[in-house]
Design a protein around this motif. Structure first.
Motif, mmCIF file in Angstrom:
data_model
loop_
_atom_site.group_PDB
_atom_site.id
_atom_site.type_symbol
_atom_site.label_atom_id
_atom_site.label_comp_id
_atom_site.label_asym_id
_atom_site.label_seq_id
_atom_site.Cartn_x
_atom_site.Cartn_y
_atom_site.Cartn_z
ATOM 1 N N SER A 1 0.864 -1.179 0.000
ATOM 2 C CA SER A 1 0.000 0.000 0.000
ATOM 3 C C SER A 1 0.909 1.240 0.000
ATOM 4 C CB SER A 1 -0.926 -0.061 1.216
ATOM 5 O OG SER A 1 -1.976 0.865 1.114
ATOM 6 N N HIS A 2 0.590 2.242 0.792
ATOM 7 C CA HIS A 2 1.361 3.491 0.759
ATOM 8 C C HIS A 2 1.719 3.959 2.167
ATOM 9 C CE1 HIS A 2 -2.134 6.001 2.050
ATOM 10 N NE2 HIS A 2 -2.812 5.021 1.500
ATOM 11 N N LEU A 3 2.722 4.851 2.264
ATOM 12 C CA LEU A 3 3.170 5.341 3.585
ATOM 13 C C LEU A 3 2.989 6.842 3.744
ATOM 14 C CD1 LEU A 3 6.438 3.229 4.090
ATOM 15 C CD2 LEU A 3 4.243 2.906 5.257
ATOM 16 N N PHE B 1 -3.058 4.428 10.329
ATOM 17 C CA PHE B 1 -3.407 3.140 9.715
ATOM 18 C C PHE B 1 -3.584 3.212 8.198
ATOM 19 C CE2 PHE B 1 -4.904 3.158 14.072
ATOM 20 C CZ PHE B 1 -4.395 1.965 14.558
ATOM 21 N N ASP B 2 -4.070 4.336 7.699
ATOM 22 C CA ASP B 2 -4.364 4.482 6.269
ATOM 23 C C ASP B 2 -3.081 4.311 5.473
ATOM 24 O OD1 ASP B 2 -5.001 5.283 3.705
ATOM 25 O OD2 ASP B 2 -6.112 7.060 4.311
ATOM 26 N N GLY B 3 -2.980 3.211 4.753
ATOM 27 C CA GLY B 3 -1.790 2.943 3.945
ATOM 28 C C GLY B 3 -0.757 2.134 4.697
ATOM 29 N N ALA B 4 -0.283 2.687 5.822
ATOM 30 C CA ALA B 4 0.784 2.028 6.588
ATOM 31 C C ALA B 4 0.379 0.609 6.982
ATOM 32 C CB ALA B 4 1.125 2.855 7.827
ATOM 33 N N GLY C 1 3.166 8.775 -2.819
ATOM 34 C CA GLY C 1 2.162 9.837 -3.017
ATOM 35 C C GLY C 1 0.767 9.377 -3.359
ATOM 36 N N GLU C 2 0.209 8.466 -2.562
ATOM 37 C CA GLU C 2 -1.148 7.996 -2.838
ATOM 38 C C GLU C 2 -2.169 9.085 -2.552
ATOM 39 O OE1 GLU C 2 -5.014 5.946 -2.086
ATOM 40 O OE2 GLU C 2 -3.887 7.213 -0.739
ATOM 41 N N GLU C 3 -1.939 9.844 -1.489
ATOM 42 C CA GLU C 3 -2.966 10.763 -1.001
ATOM 43 C C GLU C 3 -3.068 12.080 -1.766
ATOM 44 O OE1 GLU C 3 -5.149 9.834 0.916
ATOM 45 O OE2 GLU C 3 -4.412 8.427 2.410
ATOM 46 N N GLY C 4 -2.036 12.436 -2.474
ATOM 47 C CA GLY C 4 -2.083 13.718 -3.181
ATOM 48 C C GLY C 4 -1.958 14.910 -2.248
ATOM 49 N N LEU D 1 -4.187 -4.735 1.440
ATOM 50 C CA LEU D 1 -5.006 -4.704 2.649
ATOM 51 C C LEU D 1 -5.096 -3.247 3.071
ATOM 52 C CD1 LEU D 1 -4.901 -7.038 5.710
ATOM 53 C CD2 LEU D 1 -4.672 -4.609 6.088
ATOM 54 N N HIS D 2 -6.297 -2.807 3.454
ATOM 55 C CA HIS D 2 -6.494 -1.391 3.763
ATOM 56 C C HIS D 2 -7.605 -1.254 4.795
ATOM 57 C CE1 HIS D 2 -6.799 2.943 2.993
ATOM 58 N NE2 HIS D 2 -5.671 2.835 2.334
ATOM 59 N N ILE D 3 -7.595 -0.167 5.551
ATOM 60 C CA ILE D 3 -8.743 0.113 6.414
ATOM 61 C C ILE D 3 -9.921 0.485 5.514
ATOM 62 C CG2 ILE D 3 -7.414 0.789 8.449
ATOM 63 C CD1 ILE D 3 -7.892 3.753 7.591
ATOM 64 N N GLU D 4 -11.128 0.154 5.973
ATOM 65 C CA GLU D 4 -12.295 0.400 5.108
ATOM 66 C C GLU D 4 -12.523 1.890 4.846
ATOM 67 O OE1 GLU D 4 -16.190 -0.844 6.585
ATOM 68 O OE2 GLU D 4 -17.034 0.579 5.159
ATOM 69 N N GLN D 5 -12.286 2.724 5.871
ATOM 70 C CA GLN D 5 -12.521 4.168 5.769
ATOM 71 C C GLN D 5 -13.996 4.514 5.663
ATOM 72 O OE1 GLN D 5 -9.370 4.662 2.402
ATOM 73 N NE2 GLN D 5 -9.163 6.457 3.692
ATOM 74 N N GLY D 6 -14.843 3.563 6.001
ATOM 75 C CA GLY D 6 -16.284 3.802 6.000
ATOM 76 C C GLY D 6 -16.886 2.973 7.129
ATOM 77 N N GLY E 1 -10.789 5.954 -3.150
ATOM 78 C CA GLY E 1 -9.849 5.577 -4.202
ATOM 79 C C GLY E 1 -8.621 4.902 -3.608
ATOM 80 N N HIS E 2 -8.002 4.000 -4.359
ATOM 81 C CA HIS E 2 -6.804 3.295 -3.891
ATOM 82 C C HIS E 2 -5.878 3.008 -5.065
ATOM 83 C CE1 HIS E 2 -8.450 2.618 0.083
ATOM 84 N NE2 HIS E 2 -9.581 2.225 -0.465
ATOM 85 N N ASP E 3 -4.577 2.778 -4.756
ATOM 86 C CA ASP E 3 -3.626 2.397 -5.802
ATOM 87 C C ASP E 3 -4.099 1.146 -6.541
ATOM 88 O OD1 ASP E 3 -1.529 4.410 -5.531
ATOM 89 O OD2 ASP E 3 -1.154 3.520 -3.562
#
Ligand SMILES: [Zn+2]
Length: 436
Positions: free
Chosen positions: A88-90, A99-102, A133-136, A195-200, A367-369
């Motif tokens: 994922s992304h850091l 948690f988001d990405g990491a 740079g996933e988040e912009g 693997l990612h947190i749902e964010q919802g 959105g995700h990579d």
């Protein structure tokens, strides 16, 4: 053994906090101060360096590409077989969570460590990946590293992008010492899992520990400027006004009403939001002369997105007649919805069953990579619950037990995917393509 991942999340979660300190429980979060690690910041650099250290400790061969994407390879029994990529992304949003990405990066590293502990010998190579740079949050576009990797934007375009300090991506990568010369050929990658947190709120509310993503929603934005006539609030009679905000209010309610109708009628995952409203001159005693709106439309079905986009555009144009205002509409690039791959979805589902962990299929509104990589590689995503459905905020949290469930499913998924026999002969034969 389970504590290694928790330790990594807590240790890397220090970076980008002010002051730098570890947080191991929800109660210890500062609701005002989260994690800030945009690409090119020293916090982003420290997080990367921490991850690279862990990758090397896990025996991975680490390489960095020209836009700073990091790859850690564990060779397979068949080193030429299509690899299974995972990560994922850091980077983070401004004032986000740890948690988001990491979580996706450190879970991938932990999965590799667990397979190693089990003495498992993977047939296909494994590539742990960290996307840049996933988040912009620094360079103005989201999914920067994966967009470059799939050729959606050119390297030159990526290097030339500037952060708010005026630094180019090239300079930021050089500062962090993460401008490499490796080139990852995605033709050598067979599968990707993130693997990612749902964010919802879905998994959290349903009390289901694992989500398996079927579709990643597409996003369309509409920018509209409504021009009326700014005037004195006391001396302009009601019948003689051209109030831009009053006109805009129609649209705010229309977007909500129309999206709701679509959900009711189609059972769709449509969402529509007017998230931005600038009112000019924004004075209590002045009839608003100009309003800018930012409208966000998402769906997992292209046609639904398109139809809502058209309806909203038409409703905007109707304002001209109704309120005597003028309306300008611009539609910046639309990201199309991306379905993920049945083969990978099935493997994740089977892996959850093997681990005795309940799962449900769902869609991703964020959105995700993965949505980029899915254009080139068979891709799947595993979601774990976000407490209260919150993310991109200092109170973003995922319970340690849910993280353990997620990494168990991920580890089994990697095990199962790396065992899938290489369909090389079939894949090279045009006449049977699509049958493998
Ligand atoms: Zn993310």
């Amino acid at each position: 053994m389970e504590d290694r991942l928790k330790e990594d999340i807590i240790a890397s979660g220090r970076f980008g906090r002010e002051p730098e300190h570890p947080v191991d429980a929800f109660e210890k979060l500062d609701p005002d101060k989260g994690v800030t690690r945009p690409t090119g910041s020293s916090a982003n650099m420290k997080t990367r360096t921490y991850a690279v250290e862990k990758m090397k400790e896990a025996g991975l061969d680490v390489r960095v590409d020209a836009v700073g994407n990091i790859f850690g390879r564990k060779d397979g029994i068949n080193p030429d077989a299509g690899a299974v990529m995972c990560g994922s992304h850091l980077d983070s949003v401004i004032n986000g969570g740890q948690f988001d990405g990491a979580l996706g990066v450190f879970s991938a590293i932990e999965a590799v460590r667990r397979l190693e502990d089990e003495g498992y010998k993977n047939m296909r190579p494994i590539e742990v990946v960290v996307f840049t740079g996933e988040e912009g949050s620094a360079f103005g576009i989201t999914l920067l590293g994966s967009s470059t990797l799939i050729g959606k934007i050119s390297y030159e375009e990526a290097f030339a992008r500037r952060d708010p300090k005026g630094r180019t991506l090239q300079e930021a990568l050089e500062y962090m010492e993460y401008k490499g010369d490796f080139f990852m050929d995605l033709d050598t990658v067979a599968y990707f899992v993130e693997l990612h947190i749902e964010q919802g709120p879905v998994l959290f509310n349903e009390k289901i520990p694992v989500g398996i993503v079927e579709n990643i929603a597409g996003i369309a934005w509409i920018y509209a400027t409504i021009k009326g006539v700014g005037n004195h609030a006391g001396t302009t009679p009601m019948k003689m006004r051209r109030d831009a905000l009053s006109a805009a209010a129609d649209i705010v309610k229309y977007v909500e009403k129309r999206a709701n109708e679509m959900v009711d009628r189609l059972g769709s995952a449509t969402v529509g939001t007017v998230g931005k409203l600038n009112v000019y001159p924004n004075g209590t005693n002045i009839v608003p002369g100009r309003v800018e709106l930012g409208i966000d439309i998402r769906d997992v079905v292209s046609e639904n997105m398109e139809s809502l986009k058209q309806d909203v555009s038409a409703a905007l144009k109707d304002l001209e007649q109704k309120y005597g205002v003028s309306v300008d509409i611009t539609i910046p690039t639309t990201h199309s919805p991306e379905p993920l791959f049945k083969e990978v979805i099935d493997v994740i589902e089977k892996s959850a069953r093997e681990a005795n962990i309940r799962s449900m299929r769902m869609n991703s509104g964020a959105g995700h990579d993965s949505q980029n990589i899915a254009k080139r590689v068979k891709t799947g995503m595993i979601f774990v619950p976000s407490v209260g459905g919150i993310s991109h905020a200092p109170t973003e949290w995922t319970e340690w037990g849910d993280i353990e469930n997620g990494v168990q499913v991920l580890t089994r998924t990697l095990r199962n995917l790396t065992q899938i026999p290489e369909g090389k002969v079939l894949e090279n034969n045009d006449s049977v393509q699509g049958s493998v």
